[in-house]
Design an enzyme around this catalytic site. Sequence first.
Site, PDB file in Angstrom:
ATOM      1  N   ARG A  31      33.768  54.845  51.874  1.00 19.23           N
ATOM      2  CA  ARG A  31      34.656  55.072  50.744  1.00 19.23           C
ATOM      3  C   ARG A  31      34.262  54.313  49.484  1.00 19.23           C
ATOM      4  NH1 ARG A  31      40.881  53.569  49.850  1.00 19.23           N
ATOM      5  NH2 ARG A  31      41.656  55.529  49.052  1.00 19.23           N
ATOM      6  N   LYS A  80      32.103  54.664  47.548  1.00 19.19           N
ATOM      7  CA  LYS A  80      31.521  55.460  46.458  1.00 19.19           C
ATOM      8  C   LYS A  80      32.550  56.120  45.542  1.00 19.19           C
ATOM      9  CE  LYS A  80      27.890  56.025  49.618  1.00 19.19           C
ATOM     10  NZ  LYS A  80      28.365  56.292  50.994  1.00 19.19           N
ATOM     11  N   ARG A  81      33.845  56.006  45.881  1.00 23.88           N
ATOM     12  CA  ARG A  81      34.819  56.745  45.073  1.00 23.88           C
ATOM     13  C   ARG A  81      34.869  56.217  43.640  1.00 23.88           C
ATOM     14  NH1 ARG A  81      40.741  54.674  45.666  1.00 23.88           N
ATOM     15  NH2 ARG A  81      40.199  52.532  46.057  1.00 23.88           N
ATOM     16  N   CYS A 118      48.915  22.265  26.668  1.00 29.43           N
ATOM     17  CA  CYS A 118      48.818  22.400  28.125  1.00 29.43           C
ATOM     18  C   CYS A 118      49.665  21.350  28.834  1.00 29.43           C
ATOM     19  CB  CYS A 118      47.354  22.269  28.547  1.00 29.43           C
ATOM     20  SG  CYS A 118      47.139  22.090  30.322  1.00 29.43           S
ATOM     21  N   CYS A 165      47.206  18.749  30.880  1.00 29.76           N
ATOM     22  CA  CYS A 165      46.228  17.853  30.258  1.00 29.76           C
ATOM     23  C   CYS A 165      46.759  16.404  30.243  1.00 29.76           C
ATOM     24  CB  CYS A 165      45.915  18.314  28.835  1.00 29.76           C
ATOM     25  SG  CYS A 165      44.637  19.608  28.760  1.00 29.76           S
ATOM     26  N   HIS A 193      40.256  20.381  30.459  1.00 37.25           N
ATOM     27  CA  HIS A 193      41.030  21.626  30.458  1.00 37.25           C
ATOM     28  C   HIS A 193      40.181  22.867  30.746  1.00 37.25           C
ATOM     29  CE1 HIS A 193      44.452  24.156  29.299  1.00 37.25           C
ATOM     30  NE2 HIS A 193      43.653  24.859  28.527  1.00 37.25           N
ATOM     31  N   ASN A 242      45.630  28.842  43.260  1.00 42.90           N
ATOM     32  CA  ASN A 242      45.617  30.177  42.670  1.00 42.90           C
ATOM     33  C   ASN A 242      44.753  30.093  41.434  1.00 42.90           C
ATOM     34  OD1 ASN A 242      47.498  31.292  44.492  1.00 42.90           O
ATOM     35  ND2 ASN A 242      49.212  30.519  43.285  1.00 42.90           N
ATOM     36  N   CYS A 300      48.238  32.796  38.290  1.00 43.87           N
ATOM     37  CA  CYS A 300      48.072  31.433  37.811  1.00 43.87           C
ATOM     38  C   CYS A 300      48.456  31.378  36.342  1.00 43.87           C
ATOM     39  CB  CYS A 300      46.641  30.975  38.019  1.00 43.87           C
ATOM     40  SG  CYS A 300      46.404  29.288  37.487  1.00 43.87           S
ATOM     41  N   SER A 301      49.382  30.468  36.026  1.00 45.14           N
ATOM     42  CA  SER A 301      49.940  30.484  34.689  1.00 45.14           C
ATOM     43  C   SER A 301      49.224  29.543  33.724  1.00 45.14           C
ATOM     44  CB  SER A 301      51.435  30.154  34.751  1.00 45.14           C
ATOM     45  OG  SER A 301      51.671  29.085  35.646  1.00 45.14           O
ATOM     46  N   HIS A 313      44.001  25.380  33.167  1.00 46.08           N
ATOM     47  CA  HIS A 313      43.609  24.009  33.503  1.00 46.08           C
ATOM     48  C   HIS A 313      43.364  23.946  35.013  1.00 46.08           C
ATOM     49  CE1 HIS A 313      43.687  19.640  32.279  1.00 46.08           C
ATOM     50  NE2 HIS A 313      43.490  19.605  33.592  1.00 46.08           N
ATOM     51  N   HIS A 365      43.556  23.406  38.598  1.00 47.33           N
ATOM     52  CA  HIS A 365      44.564  22.746  39.431  1.00 47.33           C
ATOM     53  C   HIS A 365      44.896  23.589  40.656  1.00 47.33           C
ATOM     54  CE1 HIS A 365      47.147  25.705  37.451  1.00 47.33           C
ATOM     55  NE2 HIS A 365      48.089  25.429  38.324  1.00 47.33           N
ATOM     56  N   GLN A 424      47.897  23.518  44.224  1.00 49.69           N
ATOM     57  CA  GLN A 424      49.240  23.096  44.584  1.00 49.69           C
ATOM     58  C   GLN A 424      49.294  22.662  46.043  1.00 49.69           C
ATOM     59  OE1 GLN A 424      52.651  25.434  43.257  1.00 49.69           O
ATOM     60  NE2 GLN A 424      51.285  26.868  42.224  1.00 49.69           N
ATOM     61  N   LYS A 436      40.694  45.220  44.041  1.00 48.18           N
ATOM     62  CA  LYS A 436      41.243  45.961  45.160  1.00 48.18           C
ATOM     63  C   LYS A 436      42.750  45.788  45.150  1.00 48.18           C
ATOM     64  CE  LYS A 436      42.215  47.633  49.233  1.00 48.18           C
ATOM     65  NZ  LYS A 436      42.192  49.076  49.506  1.00 48.18           N
ATOM     66  N   TYR A 488      49.571  52.126  51.341  1.00 45.21           N
ATOM     67  CA  TYR A 488      49.190  52.171  52.751  1.00 45.21           C
ATOM     68  C   TYR A 488      49.098  50.764  53.326  1.00 45.21           C
ATOM     69  CZ  TYR A 488      46.767  52.749  57.111  1.00 45.21           C
ATOM     70  OH  TYR A 488      46.434  52.674  58.431  1.00 45.21           O
ATOM     71  N   GLU A 489      48.530  49.867  52.551  1.00 45.42           N
ATOM     72  CA  GLU A 489      48.328  48.494  53.015  1.00 45.42           C
ATOM     73  C   GLU A 489      49.658  47.793  53.284  1.00 45.42           C
ATOM     74  OE1 GLU A 489      46.718  50.071  50.707  1.00 45.42           O
ATOM     75  OE2 GLU A 489      44.581  49.653  50.832  1.00 45.42           O
ATOM     76  N   GLN A 504      43.344  47.475  54.230  1.00 43.58           N
ATOM     77  CA  GLN A 504      42.236  48.428  54.274  1.00 43.58           C
ATOM     78  C   GLN A 504      41.149  47.943  53.337  1.00 43.58           C
ATOM     79  OE1 GLN A 504      41.253  50.635  51.633  1.00 43.58           O
ATOM     80  NE2 GLN A 504      39.754  51.746  52.858  1.00 43.58           N
TER      81      GLN A 504
HETATM   82  O1  LIG Z   1      53.619  28.007  40.982  1.00 44.66           O
HETATM   83  P1  LIG Z   1      53.089  28.952  39.946  1.00 44.66           P
HETATM   84  O2  LIG Z   1      51.630  28.766  39.665  1.00 44.66           O
HETATM   85  O3  LIG Z   1      53.931  29.005  38.708  1.00 44.66           O
HETATM   86  O4  LIG Z   1      53.280  30.410  40.619  1.00 44.66           O
HETATM   87  C1  LIG Z   1      52.304  31.094  41.347  1.00 44.66           C
HETATM   88  O5  LIG Z   1      52.057  30.512  42.626  1.00 44.66           O
HETATM   89  C2  LIG Z   1      53.159  30.481  43.542  1.00 44.66           C
HETATM   90  C3  LIG Z   1      52.657  29.960  44.870  1.00 44.66           C
HETATM   91  O6  LIG Z   1      51.638  30.767  45.428  1.00 44.66           O
HETATM   92  C4  LIG Z   1      53.806  31.874  43.695  1.00 44.66           C
HETATM   93  O7  LIG Z   1      55.009  31.745  44.423  1.00 44.66           O
HETATM   94  C5  LIG Z   1      54.094  32.521  42.346  1.00 44.66           C
HETATM   95  O8  LIG Z   1      54.538  33.848  42.537  1.00 44.66           O
HETATM   96  C6  LIG Z   1      52.821  32.514  41.480  1.00 44.66           C
HETATM   97  O9  LIG Z   1      53.076  33.087  40.225  1.00 44.66           O
HETATM   98  O1  LIG Z   2      44.069  56.226  46.817  1.00 43.29           O
HETATM   99  P1  LIG Z   2      44.107  55.588  45.448  1.00 43.29           P
HETATM  100  O2  LIG Z   2      45.368  55.919  44.692  1.00 43.29           O
HETATM  101  O3  LIG Z   2      42.852  55.843  44.665  1.00 43.29           O
HETATM  102  O4  LIG Z   2      44.106  54.020  45.738  1.00 43.29           O
HETATM  103  C1  LIG Z   2      45.236  53.193  45.827  1.00 43.29           C
HETATM  104  O5  LIG Z   2      45.981  53.438  47.022  1.00 43.29           O
HETATM  105  C2  LIG Z   2      45.307  53.173  48.266  1.00 43.29           C
HETATM  106  C3  LIG Z   2      46.299  53.360  49.394  1.00 43.29           C
HETATM  107  O6  LIG Z   2      47.418  52.490  49.264  1.00 43.29           O
HETATM  108  C4  LIG Z   2      44.699  51.772  48.286  1.00 43.29           C
HETATM  109  O7  LIG Z   2      43.873  51.661  49.426  1.00 43.29           O
HETATM  110  C5  LIG Z   2      43.871  51.480  47.035  1.00 43.29           C
HETATM  111  O8  LIG Z   2      43.465  50.133  47.030  1.00 43.29           O
HETATM  112  C6  LIG Z   2      44.717  51.777  45.787  1.00 43.29           C
HETATM  113  O9  LIG Z   2      43.971  51.540  44.622  1.00 43.29           O
END
Ligand SMILES: O=P(O)(O)O[C@H]1O[C@H](CO)[C@@H](O)[C@H](O)[C@H]1O
Ligand SMILES: O=P(O)(O)O[C@H]1O[C@H](CO)[C@@H](O)[C@H](O)[C@H]1O
Lengths: 349, 349
Positions: free
Chosen positions: A28, A30-31, A52, A55, A116, A156, A163-164, A167, A169, A171, A314, A319-320, A326
Site C-alpha cells: 500500500r 504506493k498510494r 518562553c 528559558c 531555547h 513530546n 508540544c506547545s 524549548h 524538554h 515530562q 500517518k 480503522y485504526e 495499520q
Molecule cells: O503537557 P502539554 O505539553 O501541555 O500537553 C501535551 O502532552 C500531554 C502529555 O502527553 C497530553 O496530555 C496533551 O494532550 C498534550 O498536548
Molecule cells: O483510506 P484513506 O482515507 O486514504 O486513509 C485514512 O484512513 C485509513 C483508515 O482509517 C488510515 O489507514 C489512513 O492512515 C488515513 O489517512
Amino acid sequence: MKKFDIYEDPHRRFNPLIKEWVLVSPHRSKRPWQGQNEVVATNTLPAYDPECYLCPGNVRANGAINDQYENSFVFENDFAALKQEEIDQEVVEENTFFRAKSERGISRVVCFSPNHNLTLPELEVSDIENVITAWQREYTNLGAIDYINHVQIFENKGSVMGCSNPHPHGQIWAQSSLPTQVEKTQNSLSEYFEKNKSNLLLDYLKQELELKERIVIENDHFVALVPFWAIWPFETMIVAKRHVTKITNFEAVEKTAFATILKQLTTKYDNLFNTSFPYSSGIHQAPTDGNEHPEWQFHVHFYPPLLRSATVKKFMVGYEMMGESQRDITPEKSAETLRDCSDIHYKNR
Amino acid sequence: MKKFDIYEDPHRRFNPLIKEWVLVSPHRSKRPWQGQNEVVATNTLPAYDPECYLCPGNVRANGAINDQYENSFVFENDFAALKQEEIDQEVVEENTFFRAKSERGISRVVCFSPNHNLTLPELEVSDIENVITAWQREYTNLGAIDYINHVQIFENKGSVMGCSNPHPHGQIWAQSSLPTQVEKTQNSLSEYFEKNKSNLLLDYLKQELELKERIVIENDHFVALVPFWAIWPFETMIVAKRHVTKITNFEAVEKTAFATILKQLTTKYDNLFNTSFPYSSGIHQAPTDGNEHPEWQFHVHFYPPLLRSATVKKFMVGYEMMGESQRDITPEKSAETLRDCSDIHYKNR
Ligand SMILES: O=P(O)(O)O[C@H]1O[C@H](CO)[C@@H](O)[C@H](O)[C@H]1O
Ligand SMILES: O=P(O)(O)O[C@H]1O[C@H](CO)[C@@H](O)[C@H](O)[C@H]1O
C-alpha cells in the site's frame, strides 16, 4: 495458492509486550497522497526567548521564576494532570459500569538545556548525560515516595505531537497506579518470566541481533531497532544489552553509551526528511513499588508520526481506532532506511 | 482527608468494553493553550468538483469511471490495505517473538451523496436512510463471503482525521480476523453474557437512562450518550434501545430513527464550535462468522479530536501513548455541553 511473502502480502503481526496485533500492508505504500500536509516550522529560533516559560530566569504563568540553570532543570508542572493532595481512596463501583477511583500523582517538566533552540540530536553527548542524570534523580526521588508506584518519563517533540513549546524538554508523570499500557507490558513480562525463567526483551534482543534486519544502531551497551511489531512508520525501540531493570542501574560507560545512542538515533531521524523530526518517546522500566522486578528490562519507545516526508504523516484514525493499528511500509524497510541515514546532523553538513 | 469528588479530583475510570482505564483530570481544563492550531477550511466547496475522484461520472486514479449515482455509491478501494487474493495461511511463529499471519480482506469506499459539498448533518434524513441501506447491503454481502468474519464500517471526517477528500464518504474494511479492538470488545461482551445471561450494553444503557447525566439525545429507538469511560473530549456512542446485534436487524422505523439521530448528533457537533466537526466514527456489531452473537448490541462510536475550539484539538501523545488515555473535561460536562447545542445546523440559521 500463492505462498505467503511477509515483505509483499497483507498480514498481521503480534506484539508480545502488549498482546495486540498490527495490520501490515506492504503493497500500500504506493498510494498517492491528497490529504493534509503538516506545517513545518522553518523560522530560526533564538537561543534565548524572553517569552518562553522554560528559558532560564523567565517568569512562568503562575508567577514562579525559573532558575538560571546551566544544564538541565526540573520543576513541578504548573498545569498538572495529577495532584499530590491525598484523597480518600473511595471507589465508585456500581454494577461494573461506573468503576472509578481517585488517583494521586506528581507531574514534572524536565528542561534538557538552557538553550531555547537546541533539540536532543543537537546537544553534546555530555549534555545528554546531564539529562540522564536528571532522569535518574527523578526516578529515584519520585519512586521513593510511598504512594508512587510508577514513574513515566516521556518527551513530546514537535507541534504535531501536541508540544506547545519548542524549548527542548520532556515530562514526568508519576502516579500510584500502573497506567494501562504499562500494566499490559507488566503482565506480559511477568508471564514470560514465570514460564521461561528468563527475560522477554533480552531473549527477543538476542534473536534480533542474529537476524540483523531490523537493527538500526548497535553500540557496546545499547541497541536501537525497529520492533517486528512496530505500528508507526519509523517506530523504534532502544534496549539495554545488559540486564538493567531501571535507569538508576546504569554504570558510567552505560550512561555515556545511552546518551550516544540517543543522539545518534535522533540525528538519523532528523536526517530522514531533513527536518526536526517529531515524535513521542518514553522510557519503560521497573515500577517503583518496592519489588525487584527481574522480569523488566530498561527500554525506550519512539513513536514518530511522519510517513513520507516532513509534511505527510500517518494518521491512526478510523480503522485504526475502531479496529487495529495499520502500517504500510514494513518494519524491515524502515530499519534499512534509518540505518542508511547519516549520523551527521543535516544542519552541520 | 479530602473526600473524593468525581467532578473535581483526578481519577481513573474503567471501560468495561475493552477493559482499559482512562485518566480524568477535571481541574486541568483551565490550562492555557500555546500549542498547534489546526487550519480550518473556510473556502466554500462546489456541489460538483471535476478533480474529485468521488464525484459522479469522474475518472479515478486507476482509470475506473464512477457511476452517475444519485444517492449512495460503493466501490472497491483503489489503494486497499487488504487484498482478496487467497494466500497460503502460513504462520510464521518462531519462539513467540515473530508471530505473523497472512490476512485476507476487502476494502470499499461508500459515497454518502453525489453532492461534493454536503456532510452527514447537512443531508436529509431520507438521504441518510439511503446510506444506511448501502451499509446494510455491504454488511450482508461482505459478511456472506466465506472467509470474511468481520465487517468494519467507518468514517474519517475532516483533514485533521487523515481524510484526504471532503466529498462525503466512509469506508468499509472487511477481513478474516477480528481486529484487535473488536476482539477485546468480543471478549468483554461474551464474558458478561455468560456470567449474567444478559447483554452488557443494554444493561449499561438502562442505567444511563435512569441517571440521565451523560445522555445527549434520546428518541424512540436510539440513544446518543457520552460513555462514562470516554477518552476523547466529546466522544459519544449511539446505542440501539432494542436488542439488535447488527444493522440488518433494523425495522423500518428503526432505520428512520437511526438516520435521525445521526443527523441530530452530527448537527450538534457542527454547532459546538461553529465548524464542520472532524471525527472518526465506526459501527461495532456482530461478527459475520455465522454465529448468532446474542452478546452483541449494535452501537456506533464517535471519536472527535477537538477540545476547545475549531482549531484546538486534544493530542493523544506522550503520556497517552506510553501510559494511558487522559482527558481534562469530564464526560458529564461534555454531555451537558452537547445537549445544549442546537439541533438546527449553524449554516441554516
Ligand atoms: O503537557 P502539554 O505539553 O501541555 O500537553 C501535551 O502532552 C500531554 C502529555 O502527553 C497530553 O496530555 C496533551 O494532550 C498534550 O498536548
Ligand atoms: O483510506 P484513506 O482515507 O486514504 O486513509 C485514512 O484512513 C485509513 C483508515 O482509517 C488510515 O489507514 C489512513 O492512515 C488515513 O489517512
